[in-house]
Write a protein that holds these residues in place. Structure first.
Motif, PDB file in Angstrom:
ATOM      1  N   LEU A  61      -2.936  -0.143   8.478  1.00 21.31           N
ATOM      2  CA  LEU A  61      -4.012   0.772   8.103  1.00 21.31           C
ATOM      3  C   LEU A  61      -5.261   0.532   8.945  1.00 21.31           C
ATOM      4  O   LEU A  61      -5.939   1.480   9.353  1.00 21.31           O
ATOM      5  CB  LEU A  61      -4.338   0.614   6.622  1.00 21.31           C
ATOM      6  N   GLN A  95      -3.590   9.700   4.723  1.00 20.81           N
ATOM      7  CA  GLN A  95      -3.863  10.043   3.334  1.00 20.81           C
ATOM      8  C   GLN A  95      -2.622   9.843   2.478  1.00 20.81           C
ATOM      9  O   GLN A  95      -2.702   9.317   1.363  1.00 20.81           O
ATOM     10  CB  GLN A  95      -4.342  11.493   3.244  1.00 20.81           C
ATOM     11  N   MET A 100      -2.145   6.053   2.106  1.00 22.17           N
ATOM     12  CA  MET A 100      -3.080   5.479   1.139  1.00 22.17           C
ATOM     13  C   MET A 100      -2.678   5.835  -0.289  1.00 22.17           C
ATOM     14  O   MET A 100      -2.817   5.021  -1.207  1.00 22.17           O
ATOM     15  CB  MET A 100      -4.491   5.979   1.420  1.00 22.17           C
ATOM     16  N   THR A 124      -7.340  10.268  -2.252  1.00 21.64           N
ATOM     17  CA  THR A 124      -6.959   8.867  -2.100  1.00 21.64           C
ATOM     18  C   THR A 124      -7.344   8.335  -0.721  1.00 21.64           C
ATOM     19  O   THR A 124      -7.371   7.127  -0.510  1.00 21.64           O
ATOM     20  CB  THR A 124      -5.447   8.711  -2.306  1.00 21.64           C
ATOM     21  N   HIS A 125      -7.645   9.246   0.215  1.00 24.80           N
ATOM     22  CA  HIS A 125      -8.107   8.815   1.533  1.00 24.80           C
ATOM     23  C   HIS A 125      -9.471   8.141   1.441  1.00 24.80           C
ATOM     24  O   HIS A 125      -9.840   7.346   2.308  1.00 24.80           O
ATOM     25  CB  HIS A 125      -8.193  10.046   2.454  1.00 24.80           C
ATOM     26  N   ASN A 133     -10.761   0.410   4.450  1.00 20.93           N
ATOM     27  CA  ASN A 133     -10.887   1.769   3.942  1.00 20.93           C
ATOM     28  C   ASN A 133     -10.768   2.807   5.055  1.00 20.93           C
ATOM     29  O   ASN A 133     -10.702   2.469   6.237  1.00 20.93           O
ATOM     30  CB  ASN A 133     -12.212   1.940   3.205  1.00 20.93           C
ATOM     31  N   ALA A 134     -10.764   4.072   4.697  1.00 19.34           N
ATOM     32  CA  ALA A 134     -10.544   5.144   5.662  1.00 19.34           C
ATOM     33  C   ALA A 134     -11.847   5.757   6.144  1.00 19.34           C
ATOM     34  O   ALA A 134     -11.893   6.926   6.489  1.00 19.34           O
ATOM     35  CB  ALA A 134      -9.663   6.225   5.022  1.00 19.34           C
TER      36      ALA A 134
END
Length: 453
Positions: free
Chosen positions: A120, A147, A150, A301-302, A309-310
């Motif tokens: 990730l 997405q 995640m 959830t992204h 984190n995204a």
């Protein structure tokens, strides 16, 4: 047979032994000042381990670092099997490149192979690169796949929670009772001591659930009731009470601890410039329904704050994790500080660096409790740090099994004061009933009573 490793007190090197049921046998020729004989049992080990941990737990500053081992231990007690693992990320584009970057990151951190977090992290960096290069179609395709990844990651976390929440009543009750005993062994500190600091790399809410059952108040950086918001300003907020009929300063309320989730949580969501905690029940089937609320409608959830984190830029990628790691360093890198790790495999170099800095202070101490060390990272780190007098080790199922640990080796602070009072009462009665000539004998008896504490 599984090898168990123990090093406490003034041991110059660790003692290795194997277990045959409740009977233990030395594997090496190492000698200890507190344990004699080639065979021993839990009772023999308790005489050396429990007083040592009790004294360390009353250090001026005490911190507990919990890894995934706690989740697996409680899940096993409740269901008879380990918690759900993290599946690898599957992509239709740049799979090879992302996997190679993940492997390099794992190797640099001292791990044998990359995991989902490494994937990730590499994928998010690539996503940012595609955005800079203005490759819109590739950017959008990778963003959608991330997405999905995640979402699957969050679902695996909730699956583990669900397994515990829906387990057989008797087994679930035993699991949570053991968890409560584990937490309260650390949190039951006298009012004159600094609050316990709990740190965890886990994304689930197992510690929060155990704290609720134990009546343990957790203080973190979130403020608010409906959707608490993460605040960078770290005020030393605490809980006090005024004893009836007593004037003066209020006293500390018992059963309060400071709590930090170093890698974020499955119920943290980035909404615009803020990080909020949503009302996601323990063991929920999915996170999606709880994102359908005003102010959260654009969140997916992204945007879950699961490390890494995204976030789409460097500034928000570091937030709030940089604040959380700063809390870790501020809590443990202090004189007369003890850090206890449970179920942490020393696979996070950010945390290892803080621990290494902590041990440069001579009055600090590290206690490592782990059920196993399959990749030899714990022992490698122990040897690399080169400060054996400041490190205690309890490694192996005979020592770190959660049930065994709480029954035999962790201190029971709730009864310590009662035991002290009993010892003092016996001392007074014994002294009053003995003649002056018999006083030395009384002193010996008193010493035996004190050993019970």
């Amino acid at each position: 047979m599984t090898i168990n490793t123990i090093k406490i007190r003034d041991d110059h090197k660790s003692l290795e032994f194997v277990a045959d049921g409740d009977a233990f046998m030395r594997k090496t020729d190492s000698q200890t000042s507190w344990l004699t004989g080639e065979t021993f049992n839990h009772t023999d080990l308790r005489k050396g381990i429990e007083p040592w941990l009790t004294s360390l737990f009353q250090s001026e500053h005490l911190s507990l670092l919990v890894g995934s081992g706690l989740t697996h231990a409680v899940h096993y007690l409740a269901t008879g099997e380990g918690a759900a693992g993290m599946d690898a990320l599957t992509l239709s584009n740049y799979q090879v490149e992302i996997d190679q970057a993940a492997e390099k990151a794992a190797e640099a951190a001292g791990r044998e192979k990359g995991n989902l977090e490494d994937q990730l992290r590499a994928a998010n960096e690539l996503l940012r690169g595609l955005e800079i290069l203005q490759k819109d179609s590739e950017f959008e395709a990778l963003r959608k796949e991330l997405q999905i990844g995640m979402h699957a990651f969050a679902q695996s976390i909730l699956t583990s929670e669900t397994g515990i929440a829906t387990a057989d009543n008797e087994r679930r009750e035993h699991a949570f009772n053991t968890l409560v005993t584990f937490l309260m062994s650390f949190a039951s500190r006298t009012g004159v001591r600094d609050r316990l600091n709990i740190f965890t790399t886990n994304y689930d809410r197992l510690i929060e659930a155990g704290a609720e059952l134990a009546g343990l108040h957790l203080l973190d950086r979130f403020l608010g009731k409906l959707t608490p918001i993460f605040r960078s300003s770290r005020l030393d907020l605490d809980m006090h009470y005024n004893p009836p009929g007593i004037r003066g300063e209020p006293r500390y309320l018992e059963g309060v601890a400071r709590y930090t989730k170093l890698h974020g949580s499955v119920d943290w969501v980035q909404t615009g410039k803020d990080v909020r905690r949503i009302g996601l029940p323990f063991g929920a089937a999915s996170v999606d329904p709880y994102l359908q609320a005003p102010g959260l409608s654009e969140a997916t959830t992204h945007e879950l704050m699961i490390y890494p984190n995204a976030a789409k830029d460097r500034e928000t990628a570091d937030y709030p994790y940089v604040e959380l790691f700063r809390d870790l360093a501020a809590a443990v890198c202090r004189p007369n500080s003890t850090l206890v790790t449970y179920g942490y495999s020393f696979g996070d170099e950010h945390i290892n660096r803080v621990i290494r800095d902590m041990l440069t202070i001579p009055s600090t101490h590290l206690v490592v409790i782990s059920r196993d060390d399959p990749l030899n990272r714990i022992m490698h780190t122990y040897q690399e740090m080169g400060r054996p007098s400041q490190i205690s080790l309890l490694i192996g199922p005979a020592l770190a099994n959660l049930t065994t640990l709480t029954e035999y080796y962790l201190p029971k602070p709730a009864i310590d004061k009662t035991t002290f009072r009993m010892g003092e009462l016996l001392r007074q009665r014994w002294d009053a009933n003995q003649s002056p000539a018999a006083q030395p004998t009384a002193e010996v008896g008193i010493g035996d009573v004190s050993d019970l504490v």
